[in-house]
Design a protein around this motif. Structure first.
Motif, PDB file in Angstrom:
ATOM      1  N   VAL A  42       1.107  -0.976   0.047  1.00  0.00           N
ATOM      2  CA  VAL A  42      -0.258   0.293   0.207  1.00  0.00           C
ATOM      3  C   VAL A  42       0.695   1.434  -0.322  1.00  0.00           C
ATOM      4  CG1 VAL A  42      -2.046   1.233   1.393  1.00  0.00           C
ATOM      5  CG2 VAL A  42      -1.642  -1.022   1.354  1.00  0.00           C
ATOM      6  N   ASP A  43       0.450   1.864  -1.235  1.00  0.00           N
ATOM      7  CA  ASP A  43       1.519   3.662  -0.566  1.00  0.00           C
ATOM      8  C   ASP A  43       0.051   3.682  -0.103  1.00  0.00           C
ATOM      9  OD1 ASP A  43       3.412   4.014  -1.977  1.00  0.00           O
ATOM     10  OD2 ASP A  43       2.104   3.354  -3.829  1.00  0.00           O
ATOM     11  N   LEU A  44       0.654   5.021   1.214  1.00  0.00           N
ATOM     12  CA  LEU A  44       0.076   5.851   2.181  1.00  0.00           C
ATOM     13  C   LEU A  44       1.130   7.080   1.977  1.00  0.00           C
ATOM     14  CD1 LEU A  44      -0.457   3.527   5.203  1.00  0.00           C
ATOM     15  CD2 LEU A  44      -2.056   5.078   3.442  1.00  0.00           C
ATOM     16  N   GLU A  45       0.110   8.321   1.604  1.00  0.00           N
ATOM     17  CA  GLU A  45       1.157   9.659   1.445  1.00  0.00           C
ATOM     18  C   GLU A  45       0.043  10.244   2.434  1.00  0.00           C
ATOM     19  OE1 GLU A  45       3.307  10.757  -1.121  1.00  0.00           O
ATOM     20  OE2 GLU A  45       3.668   9.089  -1.810  1.00  0.00           O
ATOM     21  N   TYR A  46       0.894  11.212   3.582  1.00  0.00           N
ATOM     22  CA  TYR A  46       0.587  12.086   4.323  1.00  0.00           C
ATOM     23  C   TYR A  46      -0.085  13.092   3.727  1.00  0.00           C
ATOM     24  CZ  TYR A  46       4.100   9.860   8.073  1.00  0.00           C
ATOM     25  OH  TYR A  46       4.051   9.186   8.955  1.00  0.00           O
ATOM     26  N   ARG A  47      -0.455  13.518   4.679  1.00  0.00           N
ATOM     27  CA  ARG A  47      -2.735  14.897   3.597  1.00  0.00           C
ATOM     28  C   ARG A  47      -2.646  15.723   4.589  1.00  0.00           C
ATOM     29  NH1 ARG A  47      -7.816  12.374   1.975  1.00  0.00           N
ATOM     30  NH2 ARG A  47      -9.071  13.006   3.870  1.00  0.00           N
ATOM     31  N   GLU A  48      -2.068  16.533   3.907  1.00  0.00           N
ATOM     32  CA  GLU A  48      -3.062  17.914   5.085  1.00  0.00           C
ATOM     33  C   GLU A  48      -4.249  17.316   5.054  1.00  0.00           C
ATOM     34  OE1 GLU A  48      -1.485  21.760   6.138  1.00  0.00           O
ATOM     35  OE2 GLU A  48      -0.612  20.139   4.703  1.00  0.00           O
ATOM     36  N   LEU A  49      -4.390  17.328   6.966  1.00  0.00           N
ATOM     37  CA  LEU A  49      -5.892  17.131   7.442  1.00  0.00           C
ATOM     38  C   LEU A  49      -6.322  18.250   6.810  1.00  0.00           C
ATOM     39  CD1 LEU A  49      -4.932  16.017  11.169  1.00  0.00           C
ATOM     40  CD2 LEU A  49      -5.302  14.901   8.990  1.00  0.00           C
ATOM     41  N   SER A  50      -7.694  17.924   6.471  1.00  0.00           N
ATOM     42  CA  SER A  50      -8.820  19.239   6.236  1.00  0.00           C
ATOM     43  C   SER A  50     -10.288  18.440   6.220  1.00  0.00           C
ATOM     44  CB  SER A  50      -8.554  18.796   4.198  1.00  0.00           C
ATOM     45  OG  SER A  50      -9.047  18.213   3.948  1.00  0.00           O
ATOM     46  N   ALA A  51     -10.392  18.528   7.892  1.00  0.00           N
ATOM     47  CA  ALA A  51     -11.739  18.351   7.495  1.00  0.00           C
ATOM     48  C   ALA A  51     -12.279  19.494   7.965  1.00  0.00           C
ATOM     49  CB  ALA A  51     -12.238  17.195   9.263  1.00  0.00           C
ATOM     50  N   PRO A  52     -13.977  19.614   7.254  1.00  0.00           N
ATOM     51  CA  PRO A  52     -14.639  20.953   6.662  1.00  0.00           C
ATOM     52  C   PRO A  52     -14.842  21.547   8.581  1.00  0.00           C
ATOM     53  CG  PRO A  52     -15.877  19.212   6.437  1.00  0.00           C
ATOM     54  CD  PRO A  52     -14.618  18.361   6.393  1.00  0.00           C
ATOM     55  N   PRO A  53     -15.217  22.852   8.678  1.00  0.00           N
ATOM     56  CA  PRO A  53     -15.205  23.316   9.805  1.00  0.00           C
ATOM     57  C   PRO A  53     -16.703  22.642   9.743  1.00  0.00           C
ATOM     58  CG  PRO A  53     -15.480  24.900   7.972  1.00  0.00           C
ATOM     59  CD  PRO A  53     -14.701  23.576   7.691  1.00  0.00           C
ATOM     60  N   LYS A  54     -17.441  23.013  11.831  1.00  0.00           N
ATOM     61  CA  LYS A  54     -18.768  21.690  10.892  1.00  0.00           C
ATOM     62  C   LYS A  54     -19.266  22.801  12.609  1.00  0.00           C
ATOM     63  CE  LYS A  54     -16.590  17.663  10.707  1.00  0.00           C
ATOM     64  NZ  LYS A  54     -16.509  16.338  11.243  1.00  0.00           N
ATOM     65  N   PRO A  55     -19.970  23.289  12.075  1.00  0.00           N
ATOM     66  CA  PRO A  55     -20.509  25.051  13.666  1.00  0.00           C
ATOM     67  C   PRO A  55     -21.736  24.652  13.711  1.00  0.00           C
ATOM     68  CG  PRO A  55     -20.727  25.130  10.761  1.00  0.00           C
ATOM     69  CD  PRO A  55     -19.600  24.471  11.169  1.00  0.00           C
ATOM     70  N   TRP A  56     -22.380  23.393  13.175  1.00  0.00           N
ATOM     71  CA  TRP A  56     -23.627  23.056  13.613  1.00  0.00           C
ATOM     72  C   TRP A  56     -23.558  21.787  14.554  1.00  0.00           C
ATOM     73  CZ3 TRP A  56     -22.316  18.104  13.641  1.00  0.00           C
ATOM     74  CH2 TRP A  56     -21.186  16.867  12.743  1.00  0.00           C
ATOM     75  N   ALA A  57     -21.514  21.334  14.821  1.00  0.00           N
ATOM     76  CA  ALA A  57     -21.541  20.501  16.134  1.00  0.00           C
ATOM     77  C   ALA A  57     -22.216  21.137  17.452  1.00  0.00           C
ATOM     78  CB  ALA A  57     -19.885  19.830  16.137  1.00  0.00           C
ATOM     79  N   VAL A  58     -22.161  20.679  17.745  1.00  0.00           N
ATOM     80  CA  VAL A  58     -21.612  20.288  19.566  1.00  0.00           C
ATOM     81  C   VAL A  58     -20.521  20.052  20.196  1.00  0.00           C
ATOM     82  CG1 VAL A  58     -23.117  20.152  22.362  1.00  0.00           C
ATOM     83  CG2 VAL A  58     -24.305  19.960  19.534  1.00  0.00           C
ATOM     84  N   GLN A  59     -20.132  21.758  21.024  1.00  0.00           N
ATOM     85  CA  GLN A  59     -18.297  21.323  21.631  1.00  0.00           C
ATOM     86  C   GLN A  59     -18.110  21.845  22.413  1.00  0.00           C
ATOM     87  OE1 GLN A  59     -17.031  23.410  17.231  1.00  0.00           O
ATOM     88  NE2 GLN A  59     -16.236  20.961  17.052  1.00  0.00           N
ATOM     89  N   GLY A  60     -18.717  22.136  23.039  1.00  0.00           N
ATOM     90  CA  GLY A  60     -18.775  22.224  24.611  1.00  0.00           C
ATOM     91  C   GLY A  60     -18.315  24.031  24.304  1.00  0.00           C
ATOM     92  N   THR A  61     -18.986  24.372  23.770  1.00  0.00           N
ATOM     93  CA  THR A  61     -17.937  25.958  24.084  1.00  0.00           C
ATOM     94  C   THR A  61     -19.921  26.976  23.734  1.00  0.00           C
ATOM     95  OG1 THR A  61     -18.568  25.529  21.313  1.00  0.00           O
ATOM     96  CG2 THR A  61     -16.613  25.635  22.287  1.00  0.00           C
ATOM     97  N   ALA A  62     -19.558  28.233  24.111  1.00  0.00           N
ATOM     98  CA  ALA A  62     -20.750  28.436  24.025  1.00  0.00           C
ATOM     99  C   ALA A  62     -21.531  28.587  23.201  1.00  0.00           C
ATOM    100  CB  ALA A  62     -20.135  30.466  24.667  1.00  0.00           C
ATOM    101  N   GLU A  63     -20.581  28.958  21.997  1.00  0.00           N
ATOM    102  CA  GLU A  63     -21.506  29.299  20.531  1.00  0.00           C
ATOM    103  C   GLU A  63     -22.399  28.107  20.285  1.00  0.00           C
ATOM    104  OE1 GLU A  63     -17.325  29.075  20.016  1.00  0.00           O
ATOM    105  OE2 GLU A  63     -18.100  29.977  21.995  1.00  0.00           O
ATOM    106  N   THR A  64     -21.630  26.599  20.757  1.00  0.00           N
ATOM    107  CA  THR A  64     -22.159  25.791  20.078  1.00  0.00           C
ATOM    108  C   THR A  64     -23.808  25.319  20.887  1.00  0.00           C
ATOM    109  OG1 THR A  64     -20.960  24.286  21.054  1.00  0.00           O
ATOM    110  CG2 THR A  64     -20.547  25.141  18.937  1.00  0.00           C
ATOM    111  N   ARG A  65     -23.448  26.058  22.079  1.00  0.00           N
ATOM    112  CA  ARG A  65     -24.334  25.562  23.099  1.00  0.00           C
ATOM    113  C   ARG A  65     -25.680  25.111  22.155  1.00  0.00           C
ATOM    114  NH1 ARG A  65     -24.408  26.500  29.132  1.00  0.00           N
ATOM    115  NH2 ARG A  65     -23.329  24.553  29.249  1.00  0.00           N
ATOM    116  N   GLN A  66     -26.332  26.329  21.991  1.00  0.00           N
ATOM    117  CA  GLN A  66     -27.143  25.724  21.286  1.00  0.00           C
ATOM    118  C   GLN A  66     -27.966  25.311  20.230  1.00  0.00           C
ATOM    119  OE1 GLN A  66     -25.362  28.080  20.366  1.00  0.00           O
ATOM    120  NE2 GLN A  66     -25.481  28.718  18.552  1.00  0.00           N
TER     121      GLN A  66
END
Lengths: 350, 350, 350, 350
Positions: free
Chosen positions: A178-202
């Motif tokens: 198998v050829d495995l290449e390091y790749r830039e992590l590029s998960a998109p922002p997830k403003p819909w997620a619940v992340q324990g922060t004030a902004e995502t509380r709702q």
């Protein structure tokens, strides 16, 4: 980096390269090495591995991590993914991205631990509480276990939908370079997620919509998404199909047998070709219809009692005769076996 | 004995008349009255009612009772039957007779508690570890909740296979007059069961067959059984289909809307007819193909995003155009709504 | 760093300062803020927080993490710690260090969510499969929730044994200023742990010893450890006990009421003193016997129907009369109430 | 009817004679034959046997059946009864009668399957959410497995409280002749039960009392009941205790070793006697204090690290020296072994 690797390990290496940082699961043959590799590698990148009490617990932990915006996965085989059907429906209904690897074993029930393709209906049609779709990718090599693992995370996030790797015991257990290449992590922002922060509380992650009109609207939005996926995310492979008189259709490990069968058939004067769906949902219906437009016959080969054949027939809609050859119970047909089946069914074409 | 009865109660009364003596389940709206009726009536005939810890526990208790030769059932709705998929696959694989009632609610995920037909794929294609089939019956009235409940037990025993009643929230919740007749209990002898006796001690109920050839042989035997069922157990209903130009296809509660739509259409000069599958597996493909042989168009109506339509299209194989109209989320189309859809799509036929 | 803090939060802050990096639990009032704080703070230090399917699952995850050498904890209240009794017995039997916080609510059964001390027997005598001991610490302030949390991790590791913080709803819910100091992480090396490395591969963490002689030897080793703990780890507090004629004995929140009662009694001429066990297992039997050597009477006060009183009586062995005053159901006696009880029982001493 | 019978079978025969008609459990060595006998015999008297998903499920089914007024039981061993602690606390808190058989194996954790008496604390002190008491009976023969099983049902109903049979692997596994007599079924009426009838519809079975005063009142009522039980239900056995200089104390299988030791000691000139508690809760404190009033020493022998000895010491309150001899891990001391211990500790008495 080129390395010799088992499919069940490559799928985790791909996942980690794709930014997966959480794995919840329960071991089952022939998928257990996926958990083993996750337990080994995820902590090394600061991720979490957890063996849950059951598959039911595991898939609900996947729900939790996905809701928090983490790239998360699980893996199992037939009996285990059956137990996950409720959770998979919840994930789809709540539009949560995650990756589920099904290293398919022979069924039904406990069956045995040898390879089969019997979970096609359960993954592609969806065996949970309905009106949803899984994105389903079918790797045919160890390299694809890694590559489609990465793609699965990208598609899952892009569409906020569960993505399934529908592998089988062969692909999971065998070793290939198998050829495995390091790749830039590029998960998109997830403003819909619940992340324990004030902004995502709702933010509210849910699959409950008590008012029928509200739920219908939610489903219509999901359907629109499914149509976008069908339009944009088809993957398939063609081999010697241009001038083919007969088209072999198969996915995963079967496609490798069929490729050799095509070569054998052509050596003997029969113009055979191969169509391999890489995405089985969305199923490549249009490209299959085009590829089969000029053939005399289509032969679907599966390690099942005939499941994908329904999608092939729906794609071709009566325009080309579709036949079936299947082996089950862990038996995989040899090239000779498929070739002689093909010869028997195409006497008139040579 | 004629009585006014809820569908969810009629299904239990039918079951008891059919000799059902054990019920294991976990309540969920809109199926909870099935459990309530089972709790009330089963002890009165010396039977067992048990509310299990979960749906997973319930379906495995069904497995146990079925293995002991008892006529046994459970009931649930979407999220619950999803959790039962592993068990259902085990029951099918071990060739155990039982009856599972799915009073379908809106999905996916938790959805809501209003009626839908979204579990068609999960029950008809099978959402558990694969290569098996459920016998699936779709009642369209309270009377049929009782009658098909009895039939389900008979078919389950006759073929040693799980049988599903695919109802919906409407059929389960509404009240209609029902005729119930005492009938001779006629469960067949079950020499294969494990009954705590010396003679049955060596009986083995299992879905494990470790050798591929052995499992393949087991599956071939099951396939032969499925073909027998497809040949012998088709049930359907036709209404004004003989001279129809357009054929409406729907099951369960939808078929009652379609029947009125047929009448409305004919009043307005459009020769419409109705095809209602009563068995959705085995799907009445041949009789549908015959009934549709002379029509210009088929319109499938479902409370889903389009599931049974696949079986309709497979049955017709491109010979007749098949269109779809669906409502979801708990919304059920009115006769007027379907009629105006029909008019819009058949302008050329009038 | 001085801060105002809830007891249920302080226990997590102390844990993190002590190097705790994993928390598995299931929320229950009045312990839920422990889980909330764990979910908030553990990821910030690279740790894992996971809400499990149930308390049974949670305690077994604690077992897993402890076996891997991680400082790990859980928290619950009466019904939840009851479900953990099997796991706690396994942890003790396998000599695994971990910390379990029990924020006690009123029992039995569901009881209510108000404070009680009814879990004394379950934690101190051990409610799981027997012949083991938990180290049990009883905090009486928010500061002690943090301090004893740190101590619990140190003792757990030092002796390879579960340590319990036996708090109550008051201590968990109230806010007080707390001093928290960064401290050098000093978990001892754990060569016995299974850490996914070649060197630890042969380590076996188990509580099974099939041969009676082998299990007896294992238990004798554990007993020797328990005796070492009893000799080395006693913690207690005395208040005005030197010249006391009557000794009040209470732990946790009760000890604060008793301290004020001592002052009130002395104002009125009765020489009362207080004995507060900080470790309830090992119970400070010897120091209590010494402290009570010269008193006329001992009054044990508990928020229970009389549990610790057994250990007090065992410590005093008939040498001093021991009386009991208890409130239950979530009622906590006031200073006036205990004082008037005390007056009524000590008329002869003034 | 006299018959040769295993203890684990006799306990079920006694239960059925006592009117037990429901058994829910999960098998575990050395208690599995209890489940096997229940599965065999209960259906023959129209009763229900069910193997649950887990011990947690089983004990909650016991709760359900008890709430319906049915005489119901379960059985397990150390790890299993640990899992039942939550349910046992609920049963006690809701004042529900039931019988729980604990065939004790060696602990802690999984330990092994050989006999021990390590669950004394867990059953007698109560390992669930606290402030409740189990009635605990300790059979010492197969005959008592049957007799105390019947008594347990009677006491459970009389006091609306769980009753435990604290047996051990020896008593459970050995075979002895048993006399079983048909007896008039005499379960008292249970107007408090919920029986699916109009009159019992308003009955509420619960352990939740949200108001502290209400819960305190409930607990005071329970305490009053516990005092009645302590006054009325003490059972014990004395053997050659009248003129004894040393009193051996042991229960269950140990008492049979001690009886022979008494005889051996007396042959050698030491006046030994035996005190055997049959009820270990309520513990026969007063009669033990009387029996020990004139002895020089008490020797407690247990298959544990010293649990019942606490109740012995509390009963004697410092008036007589109490010593301990214990074996664990499944080892049971021989008569010679206990005798030589006795000789070594009583040199001054001969």
């Amino acid at each position: 980096m080129r390395q010799l690797c088992k499919g069940n390990v490559a799928v985790i290496k791909g996942a980690i390269l794709a930014g997966c940082r959480a794995y919840y699961g329960y071991p089952i043959t022939p998928a257990s090495e996926v958990a083993e590799a996750a337990a080994l590698y995820l902590p090394q990148v600061g991720g979490t591995f957890l063996q849950a009490e059951s598959e039911v617990a595991a898939i609900n932990m996947v729900y939790g991590a996905a809701a928090a915006g983490v790239r998360v996965m699980t893996a199992s085989s037939g009996p285990g993914v059956s137990l996950m059907q409720e959770g998979m429906s919840y994930l789809a209904g709540a539009e949560l991205p995650c990756v589920i690897v099904d290293v398919v074993r022979a069924g039904p029930g406990l069956g045995n631990i040898a390879p089969e393709q019997s979970d096609y209906f359960a993954m592609v049609k969806g065996g949970g509480h309905g009106n949803y779709r899984n994105i389903v990718l079918a790797p045919a090599s160890v390299q694809e276990m890694a590559d489609l693992s990465m793609l699965a995370f990208d598609l899952a996030d892009k569409y906020r939908n569960p993505a399934v790797l529908l592998a089988d015991g062969f692909i999971g257990q065998m070793m290939e370079p198998v050829d495995l290449e390091y790749r830039e992590l590029s998960a998109p922002p997830k403003p819909w997620a619940v992340q324990g922060t004030a902004e995502t509380r709702q933010n509210l992650i849910t699959s409950i919509f008590l008012e029928p009109d509200q739920l219908e609207e939610h489903q219509r939005k999901m359907e629109a998404k499914y149509i976008r996926i069908q339009n944009q995310e088809i993957r398939h492979e063609l081999y010697q199909a241009d001038d083919a008189d007969v088209l072999l259709v198969g996915y995963g490990i079967v496609s490798r047998v069929l490729r050799s069968t095509v070569e054998e058939a052509r050596r003997e004067g029969l113009r055979a070709g191969l169509f391999r769906p890489i995405t089985v949902w969305p199923f490549p219906s249009k490209v299959l219809a085009e590829a089969a437009a000029h053939v005399q016959k289509v032969l679907v080969v599966e390690l099942s009692n005939g499941q994908m054949i329904e999608d092939v027939r729906l794609a071709l809609d009566g325009k080309v005769p579709v036949e079936f050859y299947g082996r089950v119970g862990g038996n995989v047909p040899s090239v000779e076996e498929v070739h002689s089946e093909l010869v028997a069914r195409t006497a008139e074409l040579v």
